[in-house]
Design a protein around this motif. Structure first.
Motif, PDB file in Angstrom:
ATOM      1  N   GLY A  47      34.128  41.091  33.376  1.00  0.00           N
ATOM      2  CA  GLY A  47      33.284  41.631  34.425  1.00  0.00           C
ATOM      3  C   GLY A  47      33.855  41.435  35.812  1.00  0.00           C
ATOM      4  O   GLY A  47      33.413  42.077  36.776  1.00  0.00           O
ATOM      5  N   ASP A  48      34.858  40.568  35.936  1.00  0.00           N
ATOM      6  CA  ASP A  48      35.451  40.253  37.240  1.00  0.00           C
ATOM      7  C   ASP A  48      36.862  40.790  37.411  1.00  0.00           C
ATOM      8  O   ASP A  48      37.419  40.725  38.506  1.00  0.00           O
ATOM      9  CB  ASP A  48      35.486  38.733  37.445  1.00  0.00           C
ATOM     10  N   VAL A  49      37.466  41.283  36.326  1.00  0.00           N
ATOM     11  CA  VAL A  49      38.864  41.717  36.358  1.00  0.00           C
ATOM     12  C   VAL A  49      38.942  43.205  36.029  1.00  0.00           C
ATOM     13  O   VAL A  49      38.312  43.670  35.081  1.00  0.00           O
ATOM     14  CB  VAL A  49      39.707  40.923  35.328  1.00  0.00           C
ATOM     15  N   THR A  50      39.705  43.961  36.816  1.00  0.00           N
ATOM     16  CA  THR A  50      39.912  45.367  36.471  1.00  0.00           C
ATOM     17  C   THR A  50      41.056  45.462  35.477  1.00  0.00           C
ATOM     18  O   THR A  50      42.045  44.738  35.573  1.00  0.00           O
ATOM     19  CB  THR A  50      40.235  46.217  37.713  1.00  0.00           C
ATOM     20  N   THR A  51      40.912  46.357  34.519  1.00  0.00           N
ATOM     21  CA  THR A  51      41.899  46.485  33.448  1.00  0.00           C
ATOM     22  C   THR A  51      42.351  47.928  33.309  1.00  0.00           C
ATOM     23  O   THR A  51      41.531  48.842  33.265  1.00  0.00           O
ATOM     24  CB  THR A  51      41.303  46.032  32.100  1.00  0.00           C
ATOM     25  N   SER A  52      43.654  48.110  33.236  1.00  0.00           N
ATOM     26  CA  SER A  52      44.233  49.416  32.959  1.00  0.00           C
ATOM     27  C   SER A  52      44.809  49.386  31.553  1.00  0.00           C
ATOM     28  O   SER A  52      45.467  48.419  31.166  1.00  0.00           O
ATOM     29  CB  SER A  52      45.340  49.729  33.976  1.00  0.00           C
ATOM     30  N   MET A  53      44.540  50.448  30.782  1.00  0.00           N
ATOM     31  CA  MET A  53      45.084  50.520  29.431  1.00  0.00           C
ATOM     32  C   MET A  53      45.839  51.832  29.256  1.00  0.00           C
ATOM     33  O   MET A  53      45.255  52.915  29.314  1.00  0.00           O
ATOM     34  CB  MET A  53      43.966  50.397  28.392  1.00  0.00           C
ATOM     35  N   THR A  54      47.159  51.719  29.084  1.00  0.00           N
ATOM     36  CA  THR A  54      48.006  52.879  28.862  1.00  0.00           C
ATOM     37  C   THR A  54      48.060  53.120  27.368  1.00  0.00           C
ATOM     38  O   THR A  54      48.867  52.514  26.662  1.00  0.00           O
ATOM     39  CB  THR A  54      49.415  52.632  29.439  1.00  0.00           C
ATOM     40  N   ILE A  55      47.204  54.000  26.867  1.00  0.00           N
ATOM     41  CA  ILE A  55      47.046  54.106  25.422  1.00  0.00           C
ATOM     42  C   ILE A  55      47.048  55.554  24.922  1.00  0.00           C
ATOM     43  O   ILE A  55      47.549  55.853  23.853  1.00  0.00           O
ATOM     44  CB  ILE A  55      45.775  53.351  24.966  1.00  0.00           C
ATOM     45  N   SER A  56      46.497  56.471  25.672  1.00  0.00           N
ATOM     46  CA  SER A  56      46.515  57.907  25.394  1.00  0.00           C
ATOM     47  C   SER A  56      45.942  58.299  24.038  1.00  0.00           C
ATOM     48  O   SER A  56      44.734  58.388  23.885  1.00  0.00           O
ATOM     49  CB  SER A  56      47.922  58.479  25.600  1.00  0.00           C
ATOM     50  N   GLY A  57      46.770  58.548  23.018  1.00  0.00           N
ATOM     51  CA  GLY A  57      46.307  59.091  21.747  1.00  0.00           C
ATOM     52  C   GLY A  57      45.080  58.412  21.161  1.00  0.00           C
ATOM     53  O   GLY A  57      44.035  59.043  20.972  1.00  0.00           O
ATOM     54  N   PRO A  58      45.168  57.118  20.819  1.00  0.00           N
ATOM     55  CA  PRO A  58      44.009  56.421  20.233  1.00  0.00           C
ATOM     56  C   PRO A  58      43.120  55.768  21.294  1.00  0.00           C
ATOM     57  O   PRO A  58      42.530  54.721  21.065  1.00  0.00           O
ATOM     58  CB  PRO A  58      44.667  55.368  19.341  1.00  0.00           C
ATOM     59  N   ALA A  59      42.993  56.398  22.456  1.00  0.00           N
ATOM     60  CA  ALA A  59      42.252  55.795  23.566  1.00  0.00           C
ATOM     61  C   ALA A  59      40.803  55.479  23.201  1.00  0.00           C
ATOM     62  O   ALA A  59      40.289  54.423  23.579  1.00  0.00           O
ATOM     63  CB  ALA A  59      42.297  56.712  24.791  1.00  0.00           C
ATOM     64  N   VAL A  60      40.133  56.374  22.475  1.00  0.00           N
ATOM     65  CA  VAL A  60      38.706  56.175  22.200  1.00  0.00           C
ATOM     66  C   VAL A  60      38.463  54.935  21.342  1.00  0.00           C
ATOM     67  O   VAL A  60      37.671  54.062  21.727  1.00  0.00           O
ATOM     68  CB  VAL A  60      38.090  57.437  21.569  1.00  0.00           C
ATOM     69  N   PRO A  61      39.110  54.774  20.167  1.00  0.00           N
ATOM     70  CA  PRO A  61      38.848  53.555  19.394  1.00  0.00           C
ATOM     71  C   PRO A  61      39.312  52.286  20.095  1.00  0.00           C
ATOM     72  O   PRO A  61      38.660  51.241  19.985  1.00  0.00           O
ATOM     73  CB  PRO A  61      39.611  53.778  18.077  1.00  0.00           C
ATOM     74  N   VAL A  62      40.423  52.359  20.827  1.00  0.00           N
ATOM     75  CA  VAL A  62      40.899  51.166  21.541  1.00  0.00           C
ATOM     76  C   VAL A  62      39.911  50.790  22.646  1.00  0.00           C
ATOM     77  O   VAL A  62      39.624  49.606  22.868  1.00  0.00           O
ATOM     78  CB  VAL A  62      42.315  51.396  22.099  1.00  0.00           C
ATOM     79  N   PHE A  63      39.367  51.786  23.352  1.00  0.00           N
ATOM     80  CA  PHE A  63      38.372  51.501  24.380  1.00  0.00           C
ATOM     81  C   PHE A  63      37.114  50.897  23.760  1.00  0.00           C
ATOM     82  O   PHE A  63      36.501  49.996  24.335  1.00  0.00           O
ATOM     83  CB  PHE A  63      38.029  52.768  25.156  1.00  0.00           C
ATOM     84  N   CYS A  64      36.738  51.380  22.580  1.00  0.00           N
ATOM     85  CA  CYS A  64      35.581  50.802  21.888  1.00  0.00           C
ATOM     86  C   CYS A  64      35.824  49.325  21.573  1.00  0.00           C
ATOM     87  O   CYS A  64      34.910  48.492  21.680  1.00  0.00           O
ATOM     88  CB  CYS A  64      35.289  51.577  20.608  1.00  0.00           C
TER      89      CYS A  64
ATOM     90  N   LEU B 223      32.090  46.769  33.868  1.00  0.00           N
ATOM     91  CA  LEU B 223      33.524  46.899  33.614  1.00  0.00           C
ATOM     92  C   LEU B 223      34.146  47.883  34.593  1.00  0.00           C
ATOM     93  O   LEU B 223      33.535  48.858  35.005  1.00  0.00           O
ATOM     94  CB  LEU B 223      33.769  47.376  32.177  1.00  0.00           C
ATOM     95  N   ASN B 224      35.407  47.617  34.939  1.00  0.00           N
ATOM     96  CA  ASN B 224      36.095  48.464  35.905  1.00  0.00           C
ATOM     97  C   ASN B 224      37.562  48.559  35.531  1.00  0.00           C
ATOM     98  O   ASN B 224      38.118  47.641  34.935  1.00  0.00           O
ATOM     99  CB  ASN B 224      35.944  47.885  37.314  1.00  0.00           C
ATOM    100  N   GLY B 225      38.170  49.669  35.866  1.00  0.00           N
ATOM    101  CA  GLY B 225      39.590  49.830  35.562  1.00  0.00           C
ATOM    102  C   GLY B 225      39.930  51.272  35.263  1.00  0.00           C
ATOM    103  O   GLY B 225      39.243  52.200  35.694  1.00  0.00           O
ATOM    104  N   THR B 226      40.989  51.462  34.486  1.00  0.00           N
ATOM    105  CA  THR B 226      41.513  52.795  34.204  1.00  0.00           C
ATOM    106  C   THR B 226      41.869  52.907  32.733  1.00  0.00           C
ATOM    107  O   THR B 226      42.535  52.023  32.180  1.00  0.00           O
ATOM    108  CB  THR B 226      42.771  53.073  35.049  1.00  0.00           C
ATOM    109  N   LEU B 227      41.449  53.994  32.102  1.00  0.00           N
ATOM    110  CA  LEU B 227      41.813  54.260  30.716  1.00  0.00           C
ATOM    111  C   LEU B 227      42.651  55.530  30.690  1.00  0.00           C
ATOM    112  O   LEU B 227      42.160  56.617  30.988  1.00  0.00           O
ATOM    113  CB  LEU B 227      40.561  54.430  29.853  1.00  0.00           C
ATOM    114  N   GLN B 228      43.923  55.393  30.359  1.00  0.00           N
ATOM    115  CA  GLN B 228      44.801  56.568  30.313  1.00  0.00           C
ATOM    116  C   GLN B 228      44.610  57.313  29.003  1.00  0.00           C
ATOM    117  O   GLN B 228      44.714  56.729  27.928  1.00  0.00           O
ATOM    118  CB  GLN B 228      46.259  56.138  30.449  1.00  0.00           C
TER     119      GLN B 228
END
Length: 208
Positions: free
Chosen positions: A150-167, A183-188
């Motif tokens: 809740g205090d850290v922003t996270t970026s995830m460079t994942i693309s193809g399987p982004a939905v299950p990884v984000f889950c 939550l805060n950050g970026t989901l590629q």
């Protein structure tokens, strides 16, 4: 877009801009000319297709998420990191944050990028080599152990399987007791980048 709609959009932007916090910084060119906080059609002008451009801080966000752009806050500088297993990468993340890191950026290994488990025969030789191996929500929980999501922003460079990884990321946050709304950050999710540059795509660009 007609002139009235453009002016209404400008008024919405101006209200958000005026209400937002702005940095005390010099916004001039190298020649000393002042840089306006936003540029767009002049009052009374029509502009065909302007709805596809819009104003900063509003849909379709082609001009950024914030009405102030970088006048409000600068971009987050993150160290792109991930290797071996979740426990090893967790240690690396804690070191980054302890040394002033402003956020985290997860580098996943090739099997994870391709949506495969580490024990898949096609993953042989690639597990944990060019990023961290994440196969489950339990792995994601270990990856961020003792790091308050809740205090850290996270970026995830994942693309193809982004939905299950984000889950999996959401599950890790919930197991920490963190409200997903915080939550805060970026989901590629850019399969075009994978197709053109990194060559790790799960499907062709058209379905994306």
């Amino acid at each position: 877009m007609d002139a009235d709609a453009i002016e209404e959009g400008r008024r919405r932007w101006q209200a958000r801009y005026d209400a937002a916090r702005k940095r005390d910084a010099d916004f001039t060119t190298l020649s000393g000319d002042s840089v306006e906080p936003v540029y767009g059609p002049r009052p009374g002008d029509t502009y065909e297709g302007f709805e596809r451009i819009g104003w900063p801080g509003e849909y379709p966000y082609t001009r950024g998420l914030h009405a102030t752009g970088y006048r409000g806050r600068t971009w987050t500088i993150r160290q792109f990191a991930g290797f071996g297993n979740a426990e090893q990468t967790n240690e690396r993340y804690k070191m980054i944050l302890a040394n002033g890191g402003g956020g985290l950026s997860v580098a996943f290994d090739m099997p994870t990028l391709m949506g495969r488990d580490s024990d898949d025969p096609r993953s042989l030789g690639e597990v944990g080599h060019c990023g961290v191996a994440i196969d489950s929500a339990a792995d994601m929980e270990v990856l961020f152990k003792d790091i308050p999501l809740g205090d850290v922003t996270t970026s995830m460079t994942i693309s193809g399987p982004a939905v299950p990884v984000f889950c999996m990321y959401l599950v890790a946050a919930e197991r920490q007791g963190v409200d997903p709304a915080l939550l805060n950050g970026t989901l590629q999710t850019d399969i075009f980048k994978e197709y053109i540059a990194q060559k790790e795509w799960l499907f062709e660009p058209e379905p994306h």
